[in-house]
Scaffold this motif. Structure first.
Motif, PDB file in Angstrom:
ATOM      1  N   ASP A 343      -9.621  -0.728   8.475  1.00  0.00           N
ATOM      2  CA  ASP A 343     -10.321  -1.726   7.652  1.00  0.00           C
ATOM      3  C   ASP A 343      -9.399  -2.857   7.189  1.00  0.00           C
ATOM      4  N   THR A 345      -6.713  -3.064   5.339  1.00  0.00           N
ATOM      5  CA  THR A 345      -6.250  -3.101   3.953  1.00  0.00           C
ATOM      6  C   THR A 345      -4.785  -2.703   3.845  1.00  0.00           C
ATOM      7  N   ASP A 364       0.178  -3.458   1.101  1.00  0.00           N
ATOM      8  CA  ASP A 364      -1.137  -3.018   0.621  1.00  0.00           C
ATOM      9  C   ASP A 364      -1.868  -4.228   0.056  1.00  0.00           C
ATOM     10  N   THR A 365      -3.011  -4.572   0.638  1.00  0.00           N
ATOM     11  CA  THR A 365      -3.744  -5.757   0.194  1.00  0.00           C
ATOM     12  C   THR A 365      -4.353  -5.580  -1.190  1.00  0.00           C
ATOM     13  N   ALA A 366      -4.529  -4.331  -1.632  1.00  0.00           N
ATOM     14  CA  ALA A 366      -5.156  -4.082  -2.938  1.00  0.00           C
ATOM     15  C   ALA A 366      -4.311  -4.642  -4.077  1.00  0.00           C
ATOM     16  N   ASP A 367      -3.005  -4.375  -4.036  1.00  0.00           N
ATOM     17  CA  ASP A 367      -2.125  -4.852  -5.110  1.00  0.00           C
ATOM     18  C   ASP A 367      -1.040  -5.790  -4.594  1.00  0.00           C
ATOM     19  N   LYS A 368      -1.119  -6.150  -3.298  1.00  0.00           N
ATOM     20  CA  LYS A 368      -0.156  -7.049  -2.654  1.00  0.00           C
ATOM     21  C   LYS A 368       1.278  -6.526  -2.741  1.00  0.00           C
TER      22      LYS A 368
END
Length: 645
Positions: A343, A345, A364-368
């Protein structure tokens, strides 16, 4: 994999490997090299082993669900696969290769990995599968003298993949559906004899095939797997029309093409109307190479090209923003995305430069967050490495030749000993970046010149075709002109110039000391072609489709007999008068051992100095760590004896 065209055999680029060891890196402590002797005053020799040891860790990938990381790491001096949870520092070794490095691997699904391995460098790759905990290792294609390729990993199918094999006919590759559950193989496409590559759409359906009759190439298409293939394009092999992938609705193609132009550009192509559509990307100086895209968002995000360095052109603001963010995090380094989860991410990030083989990170794209996974070669001190500078010069007939010049760290570019290093292929090119051979030679005090002579790829159709039937002639002149340029600039000491190359570069080495015998002080030929007749007599069976094309590009042994005799070094050994070192893999399927045997035996009969190293467990280039060490130690001794004067 991943819907791109899978070429089942080398045809028009890189017929002879473009350089075997540019990805090799090493370990060590910084002690004096074991080759003997010490560095001159003020010069610090880094051990040979530091340049050519196996990486600490490399080839990181992330599982489709993003929960696990896989990578390659040495075990018993061979590169094996390890797996760890993303939130853990403890890895499990899942393979136990002891004789030969694993050639490559990928995630078949969230719990299963697949990998390829050959025997002793014979390039007959077999496919294995193993669970991520190391259990249930299987050879799923245990067929002798058969070469396996990956057509599609079928990301939406956890139990199957599409592979190619030349099991039925050694000269051509059929497509099989492999079921992991019972390891069954079902042929889904039989090669009629002219197909050189296969491609699927985004649903994993086999929709595209490329063809060749030896001198003409074509593209076949079918609307569904139930329909017959029909021709949608046919060109001469000098023209490029290469499918990259299908559009995300599976109705059209993205292709690279130089039809009606010199530099290849990227277009859409409608297989129903058989017409080029929208121009997606072009570059004024070099060929457009490839596209990058988001499978998850179903959007083309950018295009890639290589001028002096790799360049991107982004179409997508999200991907452009990611690149900008990464480049800000790693100033002064080249940075790119090498893998992601399903996905998109979680990304695997790769950094490098000309002075470091770089590192891998997980983003990690969630928290960069961007977390270091491993430095590829932490023992390499970038501050002690030399800069690789893009250069250009004019050939004797007016062509602009691009290349790279590496000057030893701390040295002035004046009156230096030089190693001229033509690339293999020859239908390939040199690139900017960390090259352990170049850095090793620079550390020993030698300037290194690499040049993309005519027939190198990436510079357009005209530049490529200007090298046809020019082995030992204009192609070699481009190498010679580079040496003369170095001398005219005062960079090279004309009495201390060596030439070293592998594969086609080995041919260029032999041609250099044969046809310009007064130019070089000594030479190292690594798995190089000495006899063009032998080259054609010993082609691997799966190269037969490309034989006529090679005749056009190199020369026909019957029609061009005089030409091939004129440019084959074996017939002109009386011209050789400088020391030569030859290295060869006994199992080489591309440049057979006969090439090296012929040149060595002929020189010995003439009482001309020649050293010969043969490795019985190697093929086209030395991949086992201990053999790399032996080769480069011997090269160092050879250059110290003959170049350090």
């Amino acid at each position: 994999m991943k819907k791109r065209l899978m070429m089942v055999q080398p045809l028009c680029t890189g017929l002879i490997c473009a350089g075997m060891l540019t990805a090799c890196v090493s370990t060590g402590s910084g002690m004096t090299s074991q080759t003997g002797g010490s560095a001159p005053a003020g010069q610090h020799y880094i051990p040979v082993e530091d340049f050519f040891r196996n990486p600490s860790k490399s080839r990181f990938t992330v599982s489709p669900d993003g929960t696990h990381i896989a990578f390659m790491q040495a075990w018993k001096n061979r590169m094996n696969i390890f797996v760890q949870k993303r939130d853990s520092d403890t890895a499990v070794r899942v393979t136990a290769a002891e004789n030969r490095d694993i050639a490559g691997y990928f995630w078949a699904n969230n719990s299963l990995l697949a990998f390829l391995q050959d025997t002793g460098g014979d390039e007959n790759y077999q496919l294995f599968t193993v669970q991520k905990d190391g259990s249930n290792l299987k050879n799923v294609t245990p067929f002798k003298d058969v070469r396996v390729g990956i057509v599609d990993d079928l990301k939406d199918n956890e139990h199957e993949m599409l592979i190619s094999m030349n099991k039925r006919n050694r000269q051509v590759f059929d497509v099989y559906r492999l079921n992991f559950t019972d390891n069954s193989l079902t042929m889904i496409a039989e090669n009629p004899g002219n197909i050189s590559g296969w491609m699927t759409d985004h649903d994993g359906k086999l929709r595209i095939a490329t063809t060749t009759d030896g001198v003409n190439t074509g593209v076949l298409y079918r609307k569904t797997e139930q329909d017959p293939f029909v021709s949608i394009m046919e060109t001469g092999f000098k023209d490029t029309f290469s499918p990259l992938l299908m559009t995300f609705d599976n109705s059209e193609l993205y292709v690279t093409s130089n039809l009606g132009r010199d530099k290849a550009a990227i277009y859409t192509f409608n297989p129903e109307t058989k017409k080029l559509g929208k121009l997606i990307f072009e570059h004024p100086e070099v060929d457009a190479e490839s596209l990058i895209y988001s499978e998850e968002r179903k959007v083309i995000t950018g295009a890639v090209y290589y001028a002096d360095k790799r360049g991107y052109h982004f179409f997508d603001t999200q991907r452009a923003a990611l690149q900008a963010e990464l480049e800000k995090k790693f100033p002064g380094l080249e940075v790119g995305v090498s893998a992601s989860n399903r996905d998109e991410t979680v990304y695997i990030i790769r950094t490098y430069s000309d002075k470091t083989p770089g590192a891998y990170y997980v983003y990690d794209t969630a928290d960069k967050s961007c977390t270091l996974l491993a430095e590829t070669a932490p023992w390499i001190d970038s501050t002690k490495m030399a800069s690789m500078q893009p250069i250009q010069y004019k050939s004797s007939d007016g062509l602009t030749i691009h290349g790279y010049l590496t000057i030893p760290a701390g040295k002035q570019a004046k009156n230096l000993p030089v190693v001229v290093n033509p690339h293999g292929g020859p239908w390939a090119r040199d690139y900017w970046g960390y090259n352990p051979e170049v850095q090793f030679l620079a550390n020993r005090g030698y300037a290194v010149l690499q040049m993309n002579f005519r027939s190198s790829t990436g510079y357009g159709k005209e530049f490529w075709t200007k090298g046809f039937k020019q082995w030992g002639k204009k192609m070699q002149d481009d190498v010679t002109d580079g040496v003369q340029w170095l001398i005219s600039q005062g960079i090279a000491d004309p009495k201390r110039i060596a030439i070293y190359g592998g594969s086609y570069g080995g041919y260029a080495t032999l041609a250099g000391v044969t046809f310009t015998p007064d130019l070089y002080t000594c030479a190292v030929d690594y798995v190089g072609v000495s006899n063009l007749f032998t080259l054609f007599e010993t082609l691997p069976p799966y190269w037969e489709q490309g034989r006529q094309m090679m005749y056009e590009m190199i020369g026909n042994p019957e029609k061009d007999k005089v030409l091939l005799e004129e440019v084959s070094p074996i017939f002109h050994i009386d011209n050789i008068k400088v020391p030569l070192f030859v290295a060869q893999g006994a199992n080489d399927p591309r440049v057979k051992k006969e090439h090296s045997d012929q040149i060595v035996n002929a020189l010995k009969q003439k009482n001309i100095a020649v050293e010969y190293m043969v490795k019985d467990n190697e093929g086209h280039g030395f991949h086992n760590e201990e053999n790399r060490f032996d080769f480069y130690r011997a090269m160092e001794r050879f250059f110290r004896k003959h170049l350090d004067k």
